[in-house]
Motif scaffolding. Sequence first.
Motif, short mmCIF file in Angstrom:
data_model
loop_
_atom_site.label_atom_id
_atom_site.label_comp_id
_atom_site.label_asym_id
_atom_site.label_seq_id
_atom_site.Cartn_x
_atom_site.Cartn_y
_atom_site.Cartn_z
N VAL A 280 0.34 -7.62 1.27
CA VAL A 280 -1.12 -7.61 1.34
C VAL A 280 -1.64 -6.87 0.11
O VAL A 280 -1.26 -5.72 -0.13
N ALA A 281 -2.50 -7.53 -0.66
CA ALA A 281 -2.95 -6.96 -1.94
C ALA A 281 -3.63 -5.61 -1.75
O ALA A 281 -3.43 -4.70 -2.57
N SER A 282 -4.41 -5.44 -0.70
CA SER A 282 -5.09 -4.16 -0.49
C SER A 282 -4.09 -3.04 -0.21
O SER A 282 -4.30 -1.89 -0.62
N GLU A 304 2.50 -11.81 -1.38
CA GLU A 304 1.09 -12.08 -1.09
C GLU A 304 0.87 -13.60 -1.12
O GLU A 304 0.73 -14.21 -2.17
N THR A 305 0.87 -14.23 0.06
CA THR A 305 0.81 -15.69 0.14
C THR A 305 -0.62 -16.23 0.13
O THR A 305 -0.82 -17.44 0.01
N ARG A 306 -1.61 -15.34 0.24
CA ARG A 306 -2.99 -15.82 0.30
C ARG A 306 -3.64 -15.91 -1.08
O ARG A 306 -4.78 -16.34 -1.20
N GLY A 307 -2.93 -15.47 -2.10
CA GLY A 307 -3.46 -15.58 -3.45
C GLY A 307 -4.50 -14.53 -3.80
O GLY A 307 -5.23 -14.68 -4.79
N THR A 308 -4.57 -13.45 -3.02
CA THR A 308 -5.54 -12.40 -3.30
C THR A 308 -5.09 -11.61 -4.52
O THR A 308 -3.95 -11.14 -4.59
N PRO A 309 -5.97 -11.44 -5.51
CA PRO A 309 -5.56 -10.68 -6.72
C PRO A 309 -5.40 -9.20 -6.43
O PRO A 309 -6.02 -8.65 -5.51
N LEU A 310 -4.57 -8.56 -7.21
CA LEU A 310 -4.33 -7.12 -7.08
C LEU A 310 -5.23 -6.38 -8.05
O LEU A 310 -5.20 -6.64 -9.26
N SER A 311 -6.02 -5.47 -7.53
CA SER A 311 -6.95 -4.70 -8.35
C SER A 311 -6.46 -3.26 -8.49
O SER A 311 -6.23 -2.58 -7.48
#
Length: 385
Positions: A280-282, A304-311
Amino acid sequence: MEGSRSGTAGKPIKCKAAICRKAGEPLSIEEIGVDPPKAWEVRIKILCTSLCHTDITSWKQNVEPFAIFPRIFGHEAIGVVESVGENVDEVKEGDTVLPVFHPNCGDCKSSKGNGCSVYMRRPGLTHYMPRDWTSRFRGLDGQVIYHYLRVSSFSEYTVVDVANIVKINGLYPVDRVCLLSCGVCTGVGAAWKVAGVEEGSTVAIFGLGSVGLAVAEGARLRGASKIIGVDLNPEKFEIGKKFGITDFINPSDCGDKLVSEVIKEMTNGGADYCFECIGVASVMADAFASSREGCGETVILGVETRGTPLSLNPFELLGGKTVTGCLFGGLKPKIDIPVLARKYLEKELNLDDFITHHLSFQEINKAFDLLLEGKSLRCIMWMDK
């Protein structure tokens, strides 16, 4: 099923396999045909197989290119060589082997990583055999059945490329060594090879599934002084103690404080090494924020399978904190798996406590339910029971 000494070498074999025909639906035990191995390939009689959470993730996917059916899942297993194709001299009929999803062709000599320059570059998400892009599985009606992660161990017999097998001493307990074909190696290797956890260092692990607990086991073996487990399930603390977890944080119990703030208080400025084992990116960002200023290292194991970018905060990167990815624990299977197997025999490496259930292969859907309900770490499914 009889081995090649009884005449199956070079011929198709009929056997039982657990087929996934639609995302998220129960697997069906069906009779299939398994073709003989071609050049550079090995046909394996599976002794037992385990269920990894990656199988669950892929089983749920209903969008291309991840979803392709019918398919045989499973990638954590151990078996015996039934027959080999041309050009295979690494193993022979009767050898005990681990099929592994991560290729190790033997040509990659770099000490900087474990990526295989020959096979890792090839796309296709391993729906087929890697050399000729065809399947070795057929339904009795002739329908093509697709492979999974180069292994497809939810079948009594499977065909695997020689780059994806590791020969193992047949005297090892097969249900324990089975675990070294994926999850345990990923976690232990992340602490051992990727992070290089030092004696006396502090570690924080986000997610205490099998991989997270294997990270803890690896950190314990490396002599970490404090190993903090972060998980929403309070039962994981007692389980984690068996693998070296010294402290536990339930994010829901932190009140107004961020998890990173709690970890910094516990470690006097941040953990030396943080591991994200959820995908999970968060949470990856939380792990990075929890690492020590100036020198903390964050290792990403979750997918991370949902494609959420990492910030991330770039100023923290400039200050010396690092983040790195990790596939199969940075290990080269043919070299490193036998080392871990020996550590188990020498009672250094804890494999026993990962196994929470034993089932017959016919009960494979029960294994899925146990993992989905959070009641299982590793469930061993036996083909002959």
